[in-house]
Design a protein around this motif. Sequence first.
Motif, short mmCIF file in Angstrom:
data_model
loop_
_atom_site.label_atom_id
_atom_site.label_comp_id
_atom_site.label_asym_id
_atom_site.label_seq_id
_atom_site.Cartn_x
_atom_site.Cartn_y
_atom_site.Cartn_z
N ALA A 124 11.41 13.03 -5.69
CA ALA A 124 10.19 12.80 -5.61
C ALA A 124 9.58 11.76 -6.68
CB ALA A 124 9.36 14.22 -6.20
N VAL A 125 9.99 11.61 -7.91
CA VAL A 125 9.40 10.73 -8.80
C VAL A 125 9.69 9.25 -8.64
CG1 VAL A 125 9.17 9.90 -11.37
CG2 VAL A 125 9.18 12.57 -10.68
N PRO A 126 11.12 8.78 -8.39
CA PRO A 126 11.30 7.53 -7.74
C PRO A 126 10.47 7.04 -6.53
CG PRO A 126 13.23 8.82 -7.56
CD PRO A 126 12.29 9.71 -8.31
N LEU A 127 10.37 7.88 -5.57
CA LEU A 127 9.72 7.49 -4.18
C LEU A 127 8.21 7.36 -4.72
CD1 LEU A 127 11.17 9.84 -1.57
CD2 LEU A 127 11.59 7.55 -2.07
N VAL A 128 7.59 8.43 -5.60
CA VAL A 128 6.08 8.11 -5.68
C VAL A 128 5.86 6.83 -6.64
CG1 VAL A 128 4.31 8.90 -7.29
CG2 VAL A 128 5.70 10.63 -5.88
N ALA A 129 6.85 6.31 -7.74
CA ALA A 129 6.84 4.98 -8.23
C ALA A 129 6.87 4.01 -7.32
CB ALA A 129 8.09 5.07 -9.09
N VAL A 130 7.62 4.04 -6.31
CA VAL A 130 7.84 3.01 -5.45
C VAL A 130 6.54 2.81 -4.54
CG1 VAL A 130 9.04 2.04 -3.31
CG2 VAL A 130 10.36 3.16 -5.21
N ALA A 131 5.99 4.07 -4.24
CA ALA A 131 4.84 4.04 -3.45
C ALA A 131 3.65 3.41 -4.34
CB ALA A 131 4.29 5.51 -3.11
N SER A 132 3.65 3.79 -5.68
CA SER A 132 2.85 3.34 -6.48
C SER A 132 2.63 1.71 -6.86
CB SER A 132 2.71 3.89 -7.81
OG SER A 132 1.83 3.54 -8.97
N SER A 133 3.91 1.30 -6.69
CA SER A 133 4.00 -0.17 -6.95
C SER A 133 3.39 -0.96 -5.58
CB SER A 133 5.72 -0.45 -6.91
OG SER A 133 5.86 -1.93 -6.86
N ALA A 134 3.91 -0.11 -4.50
CA ALA A 134 3.42 -0.78 -3.00
C ALA A 134 1.87 -0.68 -2.94
CB ALA A 134 4.09 -0.03 -1.95
N ILE A 135 1.14 0.37 -3.42
CA ILE A 135 -0.22 0.35 -3.49
C ILE A 135 -0.75 -0.67 -4.45
CG2 ILE A 135 -2.03 1.61 -4.13
CD1 ILE A 135 -0.34 4.30 -2.95
N GLY A 136 -0.16 -0.98 -5.61
CA GLY A 136 -0.85 -1.83 -6.44
C GLY A 136 -0.70 -3.17 -5.84
N TYR A 137 0.38 -3.33 -5.09
CA TYR A 137 0.52 -4.87 -4.64
C TYR A 137 -0.49 -4.93 -3.50
CZ TYR A 137 2.32 -8.83 -1.92
OH TYR A 137 2.30 -9.98 -1.41
N ALA A 138 -0.68 -3.93 -2.68
CA ALA A 138 -1.62 -4.09 -1.48
C ALA A 138 -3.20 -4.19 -2.30
CB ALA A 138 -1.55 -2.86 -0.70
N ARG A 139 -3.40 -3.63 -3.66
CA ARG A 139 -4.76 -3.71 -4.11
C ARG A 139 -4.80 -5.30 -4.42
NH1 ARG A 139 -4.23 -0.70 -8.43
NH2 ARG A 139 -3.76 1.15 -7.00
N GLU A 140 -3.92 -5.83 -5.25
CA GLU A 140 -3.75 -7.07 -5.65
C GLU A 140 -3.95 -8.05 -4.53
OE1 GLU A 140 -0.28 -7.97 -7.69
OE2 GLU A 140 -0.47 -6.64 -9.19
N ARG A 141 -3.37 -7.85 -3.42
CA ARG A 141 -3.66 -8.79 -2.11
C ARG A 141 -5.23 -8.77 -1.44
NH1 ARG A 141 -1.46 -13.15 -0.52
NH2 ARG A 141 -1.75 -12.49 1.65
N SER A 142 -5.60 -7.34 -1.35
CA SER A 142 -7.03 -7.28 -0.85
C SER A 142 -7.87 -7.91 -1.75
CB SER A 142 -7.05 -5.93 -0.80
OG SER A 142 -7.34 -5.14 -2.13
N GLY A 143 -7.64 -7.85 -3.12
CA GLY A 143 -8.62 -8.41 -4.27
C GLY A 143 -8.60 -9.87 -3.92
N SER A 144 -7.27 -10.50 -3.73
CA SER A 144 -7.14 -11.86 -3.77
C SER A 144 -7.70 -12.66 -2.38
CB SER A 144 -5.87 -12.34 -4.06
OG SER A 144 -4.98 -11.83 -2.94
N GLU A 145 -7.83 -11.84 -1.44
CA GLU A 145 -8.23 -12.25 0.13
C GLU A 145 -9.73 -12.11 -0.11
OE1 GLU A 145 -6.26 -9.80 2.81
OE2 GLU A 145 -4.41 -11.09 2.37
N GLU A 146 -10.46 -11.36 -0.75
CA GLU A 146 -11.69 -11.06 -0.71
C GLU A 146 -12.71 -12.60 -0.79
OE1 GLU A 146 -13.08 -7.92 -2.99
OE2 GLU A 146 -12.53 -6.37 -1.51
N PRO A 147 -12.41 -13.26 -1.86
CA PRO A 147 -13.23 -14.49 -2.04
C PRO A 147 -12.79 -15.57 -0.98
CG PRO A 147 -11.98 -13.72 -4.12
CD PRO A 147 -11.38 -12.91 -2.91
N ALA A 148 -11.57 -15.48 -0.54
CA ALA A 148 -11.38 -16.45 0.66
C ALA A 148 -12.15 -15.93 1.83
CB ALA A 148 -9.70 -16.25 0.76
N ALA A 149 -12.05 -14.76 2.12
CA ALA A 149 -12.80 -14.18 3.28
C ALA A 149 -14.31 -14.63 3.28
CB ALA A 149 -12.62 -12.86 3.45
#
Length: 392
Positions: free
Chosen positions: A355-380
């Motif tokens: 459970a914990v390693p899978l949640v840790a991986v999911a948390s890392s993926a969500i963090g990257y998605a949030r970074e990408r969405s934040g960096s794409e907003e000014p370009a949009a």
Amino acid sequence: MGEGMSGADKANRPGGEHAVARSSGSPPVAEAVPLWLRVATAFSWRLLVVAAAVAIVAIVADRLRLVILPVIAAMLLATFLAPVTTWLDERGLPRALAALLSILGGFAVLAGAAALIGPPVAGTVDELGEEVTDAIDTVERWLVDGPLDLSEEQLGDAINRSADQLRDNVGTITDSVITGAVLVAEIVAGALLTLVLLFFFLKDGRRMWDWILDLFGRRRDDVDELGHRAWTTLGGYLRGVTAVATIDAFFIGVALVIIGVPLVLPLVVITFFGAYIPIVGAFVSGLLAVLVALASLGVVEALLVLTSIVAVQQLEGNVLQPVIVGRSVELHPVVILLAVTAGAVLYGVIGAFLAVPLVAVASSAIGYARERSGSEEPAAAGQPPPGEREPA
């Protein structure tokens, strides 16, 4: 002519209904619904879609557990052995031979540890059970004769209720025994499949990943970065937890020896493996150590053991986890507890471990998605990303 047009004719004209609605002063239906209800509805149907997708994935994973579990196990083992394989590969060995030697070396380490620890631990299992039983009897006597002043009837009723619940589950236990042969066959098949997958992950992992990346076309770089972060998170978590478990077991073992608690070796082994199930594993292993100290030595020694375990756990939570495991896989204790509980309810001990390693991986993926969405907003919006803007 327009003045003589009836209300029905006006309604039949294009936009006639809206004109009538506007002329009568009533707002459109969408505007009549409160904003909070519209937002809640939008969130609700999206959450229902996500929940349905998660449920479908869970059902498929349960049906294909004989495939899914070996893949996960091979990936977890690969996080340990991949650095060794890469090191051997860089020294000039063929990649296949490096992968094979890594697997054989891992087996040699496990076999050596089992040969050193296994016989002494196996010889004291019965004694450990007797010590725990004696400690439980001591606690029961304290509940009756101590300050709580409980009656034997109350304790008896609680024990009888527990026995009734156990009898209610006899059917489930019997079914598990009946399917034991099938379970053994699945374990053997899963172990063999895990070894084969582990070899190919170590040998051809890079080529497999490149093939997967080619499927995503223009999103290749994003998927590559996401996979790299997930792999780094998973490897860092597992190696860090192993190091922390070793340190915890060592210090708790030293404390047990100094206090004079018997059965130190099995308690240390339980402490080590319990560290792979956060919070719950530490609680169970610590409780066993306290019970053994209570039954064999007394209340004072049991309190000393409890104090030592709490001190080691504080050292782990405040120093070892942040330094060794790293902040990249840091999760709130509530998230960890809920993940372990959900994993245990769904898939037992295996689910609690994964459970914990899978949640840790999911948390890392969500963090990257949030970074990408934040960096794409000014370009949009027609503006350069924050890192490329000219200083004011």
